[in-house]
Scaffold this active site. Structure first.
Site, short mmCIF file in Angstrom:
data_model
loop_
_atom_site.label_atom_id
_atom_site.label_comp_id
_atom_site.label_asym_id
_atom_site.label_seq_id
_atom_site.Cartn_x
_atom_site.Cartn_y
_atom_site.Cartn_z
N ARG A 1 0.93 -1.22 -0.38
CA ARG A 1 -0.40 -0.45 -0.05
C ARG A 1 0.74 1.43 -0.30
NH1 ARG A 1 -3.51 -0.36 4.25
NH2 ARG A 1 -4.51 -1.32 3.01
N TYR A 2 1.89 1.17 0.71
CA TYR A 2 3.42 2.10 0.76
C TYR A 2 3.83 2.34 -0.46
CZ TYR A 2 0.25 3.47 4.85
OH TYR A 2 -0.51 3.37 6.58
N ARG B 1 7.75 0.15 1.16
CA ARG B 1 7.32 -1.12 2.34
C ARG B 1 5.84 -2.14 2.04
NH1 ARG B 1 5.79 3.52 4.38
NH2 ARG B 1 4.57 4.23 5.84
N CYS C 1 -2.40 -17.46 15.08
CA CYS C 1 -2.26 -17.14 16.25
C CYS C 1 -2.34 -17.75 17.66
CB CYS C 1 -2.56 -15.25 16.59
SG CYS C 1 -3.23 -14.35 15.47
N CYS D 1 -7.34 -12.14 19.26
CA CYS D 1 -7.95 -11.34 19.75
C CYS D 1 -9.53 -10.58 19.17
CB CYS D 1 -7.25 -9.65 19.18
SG CYS D 1 -5.48 -10.59 19.69
N CYS E 1 -10.04 -8.49 16.26
CA CYS E 1 -9.41 -8.78 14.80
C CYS E 1 -9.74 -8.24 13.65
CB CYS E 1 -8.72 -9.92 15.08
SG CYS E 1 -7.15 -10.59 13.51
N ARG F 1 -8.08 -8.89 10.94
CA ARG F 1 -7.88 -9.61 10.17
C ARG F 1 -8.94 -11.27 10.27
NH1 ARG F 1 -3.25 -8.35 10.04
NH2 ARG F 1 -3.31 -6.85 9.02
N ASP G 1 -10.19 -0.72 14.82
CA ASP G 1 -10.86 -0.79 12.72
C ASP G 1 -11.77 -0.62 13.09
OD1 ASP G 1 -8.55 -0.39 11.88
OD2 ASP G 1 -7.60 -2.13 11.86
N ASP H 1 -6.34 4.16 10.82
CA ASP H 1 -6.28 3.25 9.78
C ASP H 1 -7.12 3.73 8.48
OD1 ASP H 1 -5.05 1.78 7.73
OD2 ASP H 1 -4.42 0.38 9.17
N LYS I 1 -2.35 4.64 7.10
CA LYS I 1 -2.71 5.05 9.17
C LYS I 1 -2.51 6.77 8.40
CE LYS I 1 -0.45 1.11 10.67
NZ LYS I 1 -0.25 0.02 9.12
#
Ligand SMILES: *Cc1c(COP(=O)(O)O)cnc(C)c1O
Length: 404
Positions: free
Chosen positions: A123-124, A127, A136, A140, A143, A145, A304, A341, A348
């Site tokens: 996206r950037y 990076r 994981c 969480c 999450c 994702r 998010d 974000d 961000k």
């Protein structure tokens, strides 16, 4: 205990063995044992905890949304007598997860549409985010994702390492690769080493980092052997994810120390969550404990717009208030950058309290953390001998969004 760990020691406690009183110490310290003994179903959960009706419904729902998994280490942080426990809210599902509020999405940061090859989000300009696994140590509930993570959701994560590595080799503008997922530290040492070696073989990749919550969920994973392996790939940085000061236990502090002692600079990313850390005092204790662990607070994320996260969301004004309550009042190193974000894939965006009251051609009017107002003369753009009108530039006066 060496003298470094002794500093602030009283604020770091161990919660082991807690609900696992018969676990031999050797098993407890073994990360594979911790993974095998995760709390993953209603039966195991109800053995240890009296669930509210909202939680019970949430756990049943989690089976086809985002799986529940809690390591024994992390489970022991839950205050079983307190339904509002900030640890509980992060990992025990609630029925509200089944409700989608206005503006919520499956892929709130528009990642799927920014993947040139499966698993790589570019996206950037310089990076990339490399999603290396969908697993994981624990999940969480907010999450970002959850559409692909834990293996029970609506989508599967398709990552093709060969295609991703070929893309990275070809794209010389990429100098920074962030390994995330899922959690890359769930890989065996050998598998992770192989991946890092392949990345290091690409000469234009200067900077590697790993985004992980393993040091918090599963500090046993941070073995001396893992640290010694990671050390071979410097500059390698790590972002961990701590939301509440209680998560910084004695074991977590020792794991973070071990990483830092192997030269890995550590940052923390928190998510602003209702009933967890939406409070200046809680956040101050968190950032101070992070500095004691040699972790620099990096980002504070506005939650998010992931489906089913409305009950955990906090107004942006609260985030600004928290930053305002930190800036100037405590060490600059302790203050994370609050970000949103941008929904749909804007990346961000920093969100800050307004400290510039007025900015025009002549001056900047600013206020400090105490609300006192100061003036700084603006540097004139043209030299004094050439101040004729042909050289004169007009600067529009900036609108003031939030005067004190
Ligand atoms: C967060 C993120 C990064 C890294 O951003 P930094 O601000 O450099 O930490 C890179 N790519 C994607 C897609 C991200 O979401």
């Amino acid at each position: 205990m060496d003298h470094n760990l002794a500093r602030g020691a009283a604020r770091f406690v161990s919660h082991a063995p807690g609900h696992w009183p018969t676990a031999p110490e050797k098993d407890w310290a073994d990360w594979h044992w911790q993974l095998r003994n995760r709390v993953i179903d209603l039966k195991e959960l109800e053995k240890r905890l009296h669930l509210s009706a909202e939680e019970r419904a949430g756990v049943l729902l989690a089976g086809n949304k985002l799986a529940m998994a809690i390591t024994p280490h992390f489970f022991n942080l839950i205050n079983t007598q307190d339904v509002a426990c900030p640890i509980r809210r992060q990992v025990i599902p609630r029925f509200e997860e089944g409700q989608t509020s206005v503006a919520e999405m499956a892929d709130p940061c528009g990642e799927d549409s920014h993947m040139p090859v499966p698993g790589l989000v570019h996206r950037y300009p310089d990076r990339v985010l490399f999603l290396v696994t969908d697993r994981c140590a624990a999940y969480c509930r907010y999450c970002t994702r959850s559409r692909v993570v834990s293996g029970v959701g609506e989508q599967e994560l398709h990552t093709d390492f060969e295609q991703a590595l070929a893309y990275l080799a070809e794209h010389r503008e990429v100098r920074d690769v962030l390994l995330s997922g899922g959690d890359a530290l769930l890989f065996s040492d050998e598998k992770l080493e192989q991946l890092l070696s392949r990345l290091r073989a690409i000469p234009h990749l200067e900077f590697l980092r790993i985004g992980t919550r393993i040091p918090i969920f599963l500090p046993q994973r941070i073995t001396p052997k893992l640290c010694a392996m990671l050390q071979k790939f410097h500059p390698l940085w790590m972002s961990v994810h701590v939301n509440h000061p209680k998560e910084l236990t004695l074991e977590v502090r020792e794991a973070l120390e071990r990483l830092a002692n192997h030269g890995i600079p550590l940052g923390n990313q928190s998510v602003l969550l209702a009933g967890v850390n939406d409070d200046v005092e809680v956040m101050r204790e968190l950032v101070h404990k992070l500095l004691l662990c040699r972790v620099r607070p990096y980002y504070l994320y506005q939650c998010d717009l992931i489906r089913g996260s409305n009950h955990l969301r906090v107004p942006v004004s609260k985030g600004i208030e928290i930053i305002e309550g930190l800036r100037g009042h405590t060490s600059g190193y302790a203050i994370p950058q609050y970000v949103i974000d941008a929904p749909g894939g804007g990346g961000k965006v920093p969100i800050n309290p307004e400290y510039v009251l007025l900015h025009n051609e002549e001056k900047v009017v600013i206020r400090n953390y105490e609300g006192r107002v100061f003036e700084y003369p603006e540097v004139t753009m043209s030299s004094p001998e050439k101040t004729d009108s042909s050289n004169h530039r007009e600067y529009p006066e900036l609108p003031i969004t939030k005067p004190v």
